[in-house]
Design an enzyme around this catalytic site. Sequence first.
Site, PDB file in Angstrom:
ATOM      1  N   ASN A 209       8.210   5.864   3.531  1.00 43.89           N
ATOM      2  CA  ASN A 209       8.364   4.444   3.210  1.00 43.89           C
ATOM      3  C   ASN A 209       7.188   4.069   2.314  1.00 43.89           C
ATOM      4  O   ASN A 209       6.045   4.045   2.766  1.00 43.89           O
ATOM      5  CB  ASN A 209       8.358   3.598   4.484  1.00 43.89           C
ATOM      6  CG  ASN A 209       8.467   2.117   4.205  1.00 43.89           C
ATOM      7  OD1 ASN A 209       8.431   1.670   3.064  1.00 43.89           O
ATOM      8  ND2 ASN A 209       8.596   1.336   5.257  1.00 43.89           N
TER       9      ASN A 209
ATOM     10  N   ASP B 291       6.086   1.376   1.352  1.00 42.56           N
ATOM     11  CA  ASP B 291       5.369   0.171   1.762  1.00 42.56           C
ATOM     12  C   ASP B 291       4.384   0.426   2.897  1.00 42.56           C
ATOM     13  O   ASP B 291       3.644  -0.467   3.291  1.00 42.56           O
ATOM     14  CB  ASP B 291       6.364  -0.924   2.187  1.00 42.56           C
ATOM     15  CG  ASP B 291       7.189  -1.430   1.019  1.00 42.56           C
ATOM     16  OD1 ASP B 291       6.706  -1.377  -0.129  1.00 42.56           O
ATOM     17  OD2 ASP B 291       8.332  -1.866   1.265  1.00 42.56           O
ATOM     18  N   CYS B 292       4.371   1.640   3.422  1.00 39.20           N
ATOM     19  CA  CYS B 292       3.504   1.999   4.543  1.00 39.20           C
ATOM     20  C   CYS B 292       2.307   2.794   4.029  1.00 39.20           C
ATOM     21  O   CYS B 292       2.483   3.816   3.363  1.00 39.20           O
ATOM     22  CB  CYS B 292       4.300   2.818   5.556  1.00 39.20           C
ATOM     23  SG  CYS B 292       3.289   3.574   6.847  1.00 39.20           S
ATOM     24  N   GLY B 293       1.111   2.346   4.333  1.00 38.11           N
ATOM     25  CA  GLY B 293      -0.102   3.034   3.884  1.00 38.11           C
ATOM     26  C   GLY B 293      -0.191   4.464   4.384  1.00 38.11           C
ATOM     27  O   GLY B 293      -0.539   5.375   3.643  1.00 38.11           O
TER      28      GLY B 293
ATOM     29  N   ARG C 125       2.300   6.482   2.465  1.00 37.95           N
ATOM     30  CA  ARG C 125       1.902   6.674   1.059  1.00 37.95           C
ATOM     31  C   ARG C 125       0.864   7.769   0.895  1.00 37.95           C
ATOM     32  O   ARG C 125       0.867   8.488  -0.099  1.00 37.95           O
ATOM     33  CB  ARG C 125       1.329   5.372   0.476  1.00 37.95           C
ATOM     34  CG  ARG C 125       2.344   4.433  -0.070  1.00 37.95           C
ATOM     35  CD  ARG C 125       1.697   3.344  -0.909  1.00 37.95           C
ATOM     36  NE  ARG C 125       0.564   2.697  -0.272  1.00 37.95           N
ATOM     37  CZ  ARG C 125       0.638   1.591   0.469  1.00 37.95           C
ATOM     38  NH1 ARG C 125       1.784   1.017   0.695  1.00 37.95           N
ATOM     39  NH2 ARG C 125      -0.450   1.081   0.986  1.00 37.95           N
TER      40      ARG C 125
END
Length: 121
Positions: free
Chosen positions: A8, A10-12, A15
């Site tokens: 995802n 949007d997830c640190g 990422r």
Amino acid sequence: MDVIIYHNPDCGTSRSAPATIRSAGIEPHVVEYLKTPPSRALLQQSIARMGISVREAVREEAAPYAQLGLDNPALTDDQLLEAMMVHPILINRPIVVTPNNVRLCRPSDLVLHPTPKRSAG
């Protein structure tokens, strides 16, 4: 080596995992699982290969978790899997798949550490 990451952007935590894989000289095949969720069978197989329970694969921080009452210990694995199919945001991530292993990489630096071998019994 063929590496797939269910990710995802949007997830640190999610990422950082592809970047870690790339730093090892491997270009992962990135699957944005919110756009292209795994099939129920593939998710179930991945959870089994990770050696974790279905409940451990459910992301508790996702909004629908509390709304759906998924903290109820009476819920079956099938019910939890169904919730993840309807609401893929409930799938904990990142999940990294290699030919030899499947691993939930929370924290993301787990991608660098091999899973201990299990004894045959």
